[in-house]
Design an enzyme around this catalytic site. Structure first.
Site: not given
Length: 605
Positions: A108, A495, A497, A572, A574, A602
């Site tokens: 209400y 590492h 990438t 990811h 490796t 690099e």
């Protein structure tokens, strides 16, 4: 020729097997009208967790993400502030729960005039919506039913009476109520009395399944106490217990034996006595319990992953499709059930917040399904590319609309979907694109693209191939994990990438690493947990993980012209190049933190 009377029946009958005859026990099964009083409904809701979850979960899911108002920012702020003042979201949630439990409920909304008269929206002014009250069927009695088929209220009560325990019971016009129904009646002509204006409780059709599941669970719990039963065989037992003195001696004998028996003590028996232990078999009980839970889940129309919090079984089963279907059903109920019910209340809410009704104001229900970080990044990239195309690709093409208008629309879109947190505050502080003064770069961009000689004259850095990586600083932790999982060798220099492209690029335009890092030193920390997968990329075994910062950084470099060998980018590490015999399905992915150093630039060899 006499008439031939043929009796046709739609059913399967066999005198040999007894199917469909009086010998068939199933032939005596029939359905009756369910009768569950409110006391039983309340008792089930308060005492058993299953009925409570069946009532609460869909109601909560229909309200928890709530809705987003579509209007100008000052209007949105006022409407949302009015919603907060009145507690609209919590009141709707309360009404939804009570409607599912009792078969109906109503909100209400008081605007300060005669509640027995039809609502006049044009009389609602700023602050005119005073309060909201949730009423159950016991507190809101329906009046005379409208029987005129030409009336918009046909088949519904012409008014309602609030039962408040005093002599003067106020009447309320239906236009002042947001009425929620539990389960709709299939045909209201077969009902009568106070139930005519309401529906069935949601528990009415699922109560048998709930009782069966509860009873099965209780019986299994009782069986736990009978898991091990000691059995002693005594020669001449019946002769002993035939007399009161013999019964006393037998009872005392085995009471002492039970007291002495334990892991650390011995059980002394007579030469004619035999002792053995009977153990209950619980092997099939989990499957049995799951079947009853599935029955409840189907009856309640709530996935088991949501109702019971159970992980789905089966190979590669995630329960995602079940949840998506369930959320789609909730979205349908929001649009088809809740939105029409709330229409008058929302009209009053807008007028109470703004003082008038802007026809352009509306709202959309926020989605329940939450996207992953990767999906968010992909959508952000798609929207950014579309906006860049409309804007003319930085002066290389003619814009399809004024850039200022596009900027305002794009900012509004990013604020609404929450892609860039703090964007709205930043726009307020620094202004929109239309409020900015044109600088030299804007004028150059407006003049059109530069030729190659003109670009050289602008002292751009010499383009060159680009390889960007981030070294893993906590490589020892990952190496320790890899050795424990059976990897004989782990490559040196772990590492990630970020980019590998043979396309010559201007390194200066690629930007600084710190702009895409969470740390002042340019580093990046990947928090523990989240999605982690082991996979093979050719001869390489890699650990995949999710990171929106790395994904956005990669896509931003591609936007500047980089071309890669793979269409999709997945962050990811490796692990090794020499693990042909390892079964990755048995390798538990590394789930700890991943600490990444600053970006290293690099050239590609």
């Amino acid at each position: 020729m006499g008439s031939v009377l043929t009796f046709v029946r739609d059913g399967l009958a066999s005198m040999v097997a007894g199917l469909g005859t009086e010998r068939d026990k199933a032939a005596s099964v029939y359905y009756t009208e369910p009768t569950i009083d409110q006391q039983q409904l309340v008792a089930a809701y308060r005492s058993s967790w299953l009925p409570r979850k069946i009532i609460d979960i869909p109601a909560l899911d229909s309200c928890r993400a709530w809705r987003s108002w579509q209007a100008k920012n000052p209007q949105i702020e006022k409407v949302e502030a009015e919603e907060t003042r009145l507690g609209v979201q919590s009141k709707v949630l309360e009404a939804r729960k009570k409607a599912r439990l009792f078969g109906g409920a109503a909100i209400y909304f008081d605007v300060g005039d005669d509640a027995s008269q039809p609502l006049n929206l044009e009389k609602v002014r700023a602050g005119g919506l005073r309060f909201l009250t949730v009423l159950t069927p016991r507190q809101l009695q329906p009046g005379e039913i409208e029987t005129d088929p030409l009336s918009p209220q046909y088949g519904r009560p012409r008014d309602y009476t609030i039962v408040n325990g005093v002599s003067a019971q106020p009447k309320v016009h239906p236009s002042r109520l947001a009425i929620f129904i539990g389960n709709e009646m299939p045909d209201r002509d077969i009902t009568s009395g106070s139930t005519f204006a309401w529906g069935d409780s949601v528990l009415t059709s699922v109560m048998e399944a709930v009782k069966q599941a509860d009873a099965t669970s209780a019986n299994i719990a009782s069986l736990i106490f009978e898991a091990n039963v000691d059995v002693v065989t005594m020669e001449g037992l019946m002769a002993y217990v035939g007399t009161p003195d013999g019964e006393r001696k037998v009872t005392e004998r085995y009471r002492i034996a039970a007291t002495g028996k334990s892991i650390n003590r011995m059980l002394i028996l007579d030469g004619n006595e035999k002792y053995e232990r009977k153990s209950a078999n619980f092997a099939n009980l989990p499957d049995l319990m799951d079947r009853f839970f599935q029955n409840v889940s189907g009856a309640a129309d709530i996935p088991m992953t949501r109702l019971f919090g159970m992980s789905p079984g089966g190979l590669n089963a995630s329960g995602e499709s079940d949840l998506r279907n369930y959320y789609d059903r909730i979205a349908s109920s929001q649009t088809l059930e809740m939105q029409p019910v709330l229409s008058n209340l929302d009209e009053c809410l807008i007028r109470s917040a703004l003082g008038s009704r802007d026809p352009s104001i509306h709202y959309v229900w926020n989605p329940l399904w939450q996207m992953s970080e990767k999906e968010k990044a992909e959508i952000f990239k798609a929207k950014s590319d579309a906006a860049r195309t409309i804007a003319g690709k930085g002066g290389m093409e003619s814009p399809l609309m004024p850039v200022e208008a596009l900027s305002d629309a794009f900012v509004s879109e990013l604020v609404e979907d929450g892609t860039l947190s703090g964007l709205e505050g930043a726009i307020k502080k620094y202004g929109t694109l239309a409020q900015q003064e044109e600088d030299e770069d804007d004028l150059v961009a407006a003049a059109g693209p530069l030729s190659d000689d003109e670009r050289r004259s602008a002292n751009d850095a010499a383009p060159r191939t680009l390889y960007i990586r981030r070294d893993v600083l906590n490589a020892d932790e990952i190496t320790e994990w890899a050795k424990a999982q059976g990897f004989d060798t782990v490559q040196d220099g772990l590492h990630v990438t970020v980019m590998h492209t043979r396309t010559p690029l201007d390194w200066i335009k690629i930007g600084q690493a710190a702009e895409w890092s969470a740390e002042e030193d340019g580093g990046l920390k990947i928090a523990p947990g989240g999605p982690r997968l082991m996979d093979r990329f050719g001869d390489a075994v890699v650990l995949q993980f999710a990171s929106s910062r790395l994904t956005w950084r990669h896509e931003d470099i591609k936007r500047l012209g980089a071309v890669t060998d793979y269409s999709d980018y997945q962050p990811h590490v490796t692990i090794t190049w020499n693990a042909p015999d390892i079964d990755l399905s048995k390798v538990e992915p590394y789930r700890g933190r991943i600490i990444l150093g600053p970006e290293q630039f690099e050239e590609v060899n």
